[in-house]
Scaffold this motif. Structure first.
Motif, PDB file in Angstrom:
ATOM      1  N   ALA A  11       0.834  -1.197   0.000  1.00  0.00           N
ATOM      2  CA  ALA A  11       0.000   0.000   0.000  1.00  0.00           C
ATOM      3  C   ALA A  11       0.873   1.254   0.000  1.00  0.00           C
ATOM      4  N   ALA A  12       1.926   1.258   0.798  1.00  0.00           N
ATOM      5  CA  ALA A  12       2.823   2.409   0.845  1.00  0.00           C
ATOM      6  C   ALA A  12       3.510   2.606  -0.513  1.00  0.00           C
ATOM      7  N   ARG A  13       3.928   1.508  -1.119  1.00  0.00           N
ATOM      8  CA  ARG A  13       4.574   1.591  -2.432  1.00  0.00           C
ATOM      9  C   ARG A  13       3.596   2.137  -3.469  1.00  0.00           C
ATOM     10  N   LEU A  14       2.355   1.653  -3.435  1.00  0.00           N
ATOM     11  CA  LEU A  14       1.355   2.119  -4.396  1.00  0.00           C
ATOM     12  C   LEU A  14       1.019   3.594  -4.174  1.00  0.00           C
ATOM     13  N   GLU A  15       0.952   4.022  -2.916  1.00  0.00           N
ATOM     14  CA  GLU A  15       0.694   5.435  -2.628  1.00  0.00           C
ATOM     15  C   GLU A  15       1.826   6.302  -3.164  1.00  0.00           C
ATOM     16  N   ARG A  16       3.068   5.868  -2.931  1.00  0.00           N
ATOM     17  CA  ARG A  16       4.229   6.616  -3.410  1.00  0.00           C
ATOM     18  C   ARG A  16       4.212   6.681  -4.937  1.00  0.00           C
ATOM     19  N   GLU A  17       3.917   5.545  -5.565  1.00  0.00           N
ATOM     20  CA  GLU A  17       3.850   5.494  -7.020  1.00  0.00           C
ATOM     21  C   GLU A  17       2.758   6.427  -7.542  1.00  0.00           C
ATOM     22  N   PHE A  18       1.607   6.426  -6.854  1.00  0.00           N
ATOM     23  CA  PHE A  18       0.500   7.298  -7.258  1.00  0.00           C
ATOM     24  C   PHE A  18       0.911   8.766  -7.172  1.00  0.00           C
ATOM     25  N   ARG A  19       1.570   9.158  -6.060  1.00  0.00           N
ATOM     26  CA  ARG A  19       2.011  10.553  -5.906  1.00  0.00           C
ATOM     27  C   ARG A  19       2.993  10.940  -7.014  1.00  0.00           C
ATOM     28  N   GLU A  20       3.936  10.033  -7.302  1.00  0.00           N
ATOM     29  CA  GLU A  20       4.913  10.320  -8.354  1.00  0.00           C
ATOM     30  C   GLU A  20       4.229  10.488  -9.708  1.00  0.00           C
ATOM     31  N   LEU A  21       3.271   9.609 -10.000  1.00  0.00           N
ATOM     32  CA  LEU A  21       2.566   9.704 -11.280  1.00  0.00           C
ATOM     33  C   LEU A  21       1.682  10.947 -11.342  1.00  0.00           C
ATOM     34  N   ALA A  22       1.067  11.309 -10.207  1.00  0.00           N
ATOM     35  CA  ALA A  22       0.245  12.521 -10.176  1.00  0.00           C
ATOM     36  C   ALA A  22       1.115  13.756 -10.410  1.00  0.00           C
TER      37      ALA A  22
END
Length: 102
Positions: free
Chosen positions: A60-71
């Motif tokens: 979940a933390a990895r996906l959140e970080r990935e989401f922020r980077e993509l945003a």
């Protein structure tokens, strides 16, 4: 394996009492061993659940970080697109003025 006591000497009350005490302690010992085995099994299950939860939290933390980077990347691309669209419109206007004055 349950320890087997020697049979009591029925002529001695003390022997009968020791026998009864031994039987009681042997039963309690077996009960405690069973409970320990059940608790050990429960501990293993809980540890496995904890490992699964930790893995899910990491995912979940990895996906959140990935989401922020993509945003952030998306915002950068939108800004670039807007900037280049404005530049393109300026160039079109300038080109129309040149063609109109020719």
């Amino acid at each position: 394996m349950v320890p087997q006591p020697l049979p009591p000497c029925h002529a001695s009350m003390e022997s009968v009492q020791v026998f009864k005490d031994h039987c009681k302690m042997a039963k309690e010992f077996c009960d405690v061993k069973k409970e320990m085995a059940l608790l050990e099994e429960r501990k293993k299950k809980l540890m496995a659940e904890l490992d699964d939860d930790e893995k899910e939290n990491l995912d979940a933390a990895r996906l959140e970080r990935e989401f922020r980077e993509l945003a952030e990347e998306n915002q950068t691309l939108i800004s670039c697109h807007n900037h280049y669209s404005e530049q393109l419109e300026i160039l079109r206007v300038q080109n129309q003025k040149r063609q109109g004055s020719s």
